[in-house]
Design a protein around this motif. Structure first.
Motif, PDB file in Angstrom:
ATOM      1  N   TYR A  23       1.644   3.495 -56.792  1.00 52.92           N
ATOM      2  CA  TYR A  23       2.943   4.138 -56.732  1.00 52.92           C
ATOM      3  C   TYR A  23       3.617   3.773 -55.431  1.00 52.92           C
ATOM      4  N   ASN A  24       4.943   3.770 -55.450  1.00 55.62           N
ATOM      5  CA  ASN A  24       5.708   3.468 -54.245  1.00 55.62           C
ATOM      6  C   ASN A  24       6.065   4.724 -53.465  1.00 55.62           C
ATOM      7  N   TRP A  25       6.479   5.767 -54.175  1.00 51.77           N
ATOM      8  CA  TRP A  25       6.934   7.002 -53.553  1.00 51.77           C
ATOM      9  C   TRP A  25       6.187   8.187 -54.152  1.00 51.77           C
ATOM     10  N   ALA A  26       6.043   9.235 -53.361  1.00 52.99           N
ATOM     11  CA  ALA A  26       5.482  10.487 -53.850  1.00 52.99           C
ATOM     12  C   ALA A  26       6.116  11.630 -53.074  1.00 52.99           C
ATOM     13  N   ILE A  27       6.388  12.713 -53.767  1.00 51.59           N
ATOM     14  CA  ILE A  27       6.938  13.905 -53.137  1.00 51.59           C
ATOM     15  C   ILE A  27       6.147  15.103 -53.629  1.00 51.59           C
ATOM     16  N   GLY A  28       5.838  16.027 -52.726  1.00 57.40           N
ATOM     17  CA  GLY A  28       5.032  17.160 -53.136  1.00 57.40           C
ATOM     18  C   GLY A  28       4.918  18.231 -52.085  1.00 57.40           C
ATOM     19  N   GLY A 106      -7.993  11.762 -44.572  1.00 56.08           N
ATOM     20  CA  GLY A 106      -8.032  12.433 -45.865  1.00 56.08           C
ATOM     21  C   GLY A 106      -8.522  11.571 -47.001  1.00 56.08           C
ATOM     22  N   LEU A 107      -8.624  12.215 -48.160  1.00 56.57           N
ATOM     23  CA  LEU A 107      -9.028  11.566 -49.395  1.00 56.57           C
ATOM     24  C   LEU A 107      -8.008  11.942 -50.461  1.00 56.57           C
ATOM     25  N   GLU A 108      -7.455  10.923 -51.132  1.00 63.47           N
ATOM     26  CA  GLU A 108      -6.453  11.147 -52.174  1.00 63.47           C
ATOM     27  C   GLU A 108      -6.970  10.613 -53.496  1.00 63.47           C
ATOM     28  N   TYR A 109      -6.642  11.329 -54.578  1.00 66.26           N
ATOM     29  CA  TYR A 109      -6.970  10.863 -55.919  1.00 66.26           C
ATOM     30  C   TYR A 109      -5.689  10.802 -56.726  1.00 66.26           C
ATOM     31  N   LYS A 110      -5.332   9.609 -57.169  1.00 67.23           N
ATOM     32  CA  LYS A 110      -4.173   9.399 -58.037  1.00 67.23           C
ATOM     33  C   LYS A 110      -4.687   9.466 -59.469  1.00 67.23           C
ATOM     34  N   ILE A 111      -4.265  10.485 -60.203  1.00 61.43           N
ATOM     35  CA  ILE A 111      -4.702  10.664 -61.585  1.00 61.43           C
ATOM     36  C   ILE A 111      -4.121   9.526 -62.428  1.00 61.43           C
ATOM     37  N   PRO A 112      -4.964   8.759 -63.102  1.00 61.35           N
ATOM     38  CA  PRO A 112      -4.475   7.559 -63.797  1.00 61.35           C
ATOM     39  C   PRO A 112      -3.536   7.841 -64.968  1.00 61.35           C
ATOM     40  N   THR A 113      -3.688   8.958 -65.652  1.00 59.84           N
ATOM     41  CA  THR A 113      -2.931   9.198 -66.880  1.00 59.84           C
ATOM     42  C   THR A 113      -1.625   9.956 -66.669  1.00 59.84           C
ATOM     43  N   VAL A 114      -1.422  10.507 -65.480  1.00 63.09           N
ATOM     44  CA  VAL A 114      -0.187  11.242 -65.176  1.00 63.09           C
ATOM     45  C   VAL A 114       0.282  10.856 -63.775  1.00 63.09           C
ATOM     46  N   PRO A 115       1.569  10.997 -63.471  1.00 65.44           N
ATOM     47  CA  PRO A 115       2.070  10.590 -62.155  1.00 65.44           C
ATOM     48  C   PRO A 115       1.840  11.658 -61.083  1.00 65.44           C
ATOM     49  N   ILE A 116       0.585  12.052 -60.907  1.00 64.71           N
ATOM     50  CA  ILE A 116       0.216  13.098 -59.949  1.00 64.71           C
ATOM     51  C   ILE A 116      -0.901  12.572 -59.055  1.00 64.71           C
ATOM     52  N   ALA A 117      -0.806  12.891 -57.762  1.00 61.23           N
ATOM     53  CA  ALA A 117      -1.872  12.601 -56.813  1.00 61.23           C
ATOM     54  C   ALA A 117      -2.242  13.906 -56.114  1.00 61.23           C
ATOM     55  N   VAL A 118      -3.525  14.119 -55.918  1.00 56.81           N
ATOM     56  CA  VAL A 118      -4.004  15.287 -55.184  1.00 56.81           C
ATOM     57  C   VAL A 118      -4.764  14.789 -53.959  1.00 56.81           C
ATOM     58  N   SER A 119      -4.726  15.577 -52.883  1.00 52.95           N
ATOM     59  CA  SER A 119      -5.379  15.134 -51.664  1.00 52.95           C
ATOM     60  C   SER A 119      -5.987  16.300 -50.895  1.00 52.95           C
ATOM     61  N   LEU A 120      -7.022  15.984 -50.144  1.00 51.44           N
ATOM     62  CA  LEU A 120      -7.633  16.880 -49.172  1.00 51.44           C
ATOM     63  C   LEU A 120      -7.553  16.157 -47.842  1.00 51.44           C
ATOM     64  N   ASP A 121      -7.090  16.860 -46.803  1.00 52.35           N
ATOM     65  CA  ASP A 121      -6.988  16.178 -45.522  1.00 52.35           C
ATOM     66  C   ASP A 121      -7.262  17.105 -44.350  1.00 52.35           C
ATOM     67  N   TYR A 122      -7.427  16.476 -43.197  1.00 52.87           N
ATOM     68  CA  TYR A 122      -7.618  17.150 -41.920  1.00 52.87           C
ATOM     69  C   TYR A 122      -6.562  16.576 -40.984  1.00 52.87           C
ATOM     70  N   VAL A 143      -0.538  18.292 -53.382  1.00 55.79           N
ATOM     71  CA  VAL A 143      -0.242  17.830 -54.746  1.00 55.79           C
ATOM     72  C   VAL A 143       1.098  17.124 -54.699  1.00 55.79           C
ATOM     73  N   LYS A 144       1.141  15.870 -55.184  1.00 52.20           N
ATOM     74  CA  LYS A 144       2.370  15.081 -55.119  1.00 52.20           C
ATOM     75  C   LYS A 144       2.704  14.488 -56.488  1.00 52.20           C
ATOM     76  N   PHE A 145       3.993  14.414 -56.771  1.00 50.95           N
ATOM     77  CA  PHE A 145       4.510  13.713 -57.949  1.00 50.95           C
ATOM     78  C   PHE A 145       4.796  12.279 -57.513  1.00 50.95           C
ATOM     79  N   CYS A 146       4.253  11.301 -58.217  1.00 54.44           N
ATOM     80  CA  CYS A 146       4.358   9.879 -57.835  1.00 54.44           C
ATOM     81  C   CYS A 146       5.372   9.153 -58.701  1.00 54.44           C
ATOM     82  N   PHE A 147       6.130   8.263 -58.076  1.00 54.93           N
ATOM     83  CA  PHE A 147       7.067   7.423 -58.823  1.00 54.93           C
ATOM     84  C   PHE A 147       7.282   6.111 -58.126  1.00 54.93           C
TER      85      PHE A 147
END
Length: 147
Positions: A23-28, A106-122, A143-147
Motif C-alpha cells: 500500500y502507498n498510504w494508510a490512515i488510522g 514496531g510490528l505491522e500486519y497488513k491483512i491480505p484480504t482487506v485494506p486494513i493494517a494493524v500494528s503494535l509499537d513502542y 489500526v489503519k485503512f490502507c489505499f
C-alpha cells in the motif's frame, strides 16, 4: 468448539500462505500509554516510510509527531518489522510545551484480504522544552485503512 478451532487454524494457514498487498498510504488511529491519536503513513519505497501522528499526550495537551521509518518483512507475508526516528511538538494546559526527539519500534500486519493494517509499537521520546524528561512507557496498538 472443534469446528471453530479448525476454521481458525485454516484461516491462519491461508493468511500465512498469501502474499501481502503493498500500500502507498494508510490512515488510522493509535491508542497508546502516553500518546493516542490519528496517524497517516506514506510508504515512499519498499523499505522506507513517513508517518505523521496528531495525538493527545496523557491529559497534558495535543501534539504532532513526524517519523521516518525503515521497514523489513519478517515472520511471513504481510508482517513487517519497522523502526524509526523523528521529532514532536506539543502544547497544552498550564503552559505546557513540548519539543523533542521520538523513536519507534514496531510490528505491522497488513491483512491480505482487506485494506486494513494493524500494528503494535513502542515509541519512546525525549522532551527538551520546559520539562526535560524521557518518556519510556508509550506502547500502542494501531489500526489503519490502507489505499
Amino acid at each position: 468448539m472443534k469446528k471453530l478451532i479448525v476454521a481458525a487454524v485454516c484461516l491462519l494457514f491461508s493468511a500465512a500462505t498469501l502474499s501481502a498487498q503493498d500500500y502507498n498510504w494508510a490512515i488510522g488511529v493509535r491508542g497508546g500509554g502516553m500518546a493516542s491519536g490519528l496517524t497517516v503513513k506514506h510508504n515512499i519505497s519498499a523499505t522506507n516510510a513517513w508517518e505523521g501522528v496528531l495525538n493527545t499526550w496523557y491529559g497534558k495537551g495535543v501534539g504532532l509527531s513526524g517519523l521516518y521509518e525503515w521497514t523489513m518483512p519478517v515472520i511471513t507475508d504481510g508482517f513487517s518489522f519497522y523502526y524509526g526516528v523523528g521529532a514532536h511538538l506539543g502544547f497544552g494546559s498550564d503552559s505546557w510545551f513540548g519539543v523533542g526527539a521520538d523513536g519507534v519500534v514496531g510490528l505491522e500486519y497488513k491483512i491480505p484480504t482487506v485494506p486494513i493494517a494493524v500494528s503494535l509499537d513502542y515509541r519512546p521520546y525525549l522532551n527538551f522544552a520546559k520539562d526535560f524528561y524521557f518518556g519510556a512507557y508509550d506502547f500502542g496498538f494501531g489500526v489503519k485503512f490502507c489505499f
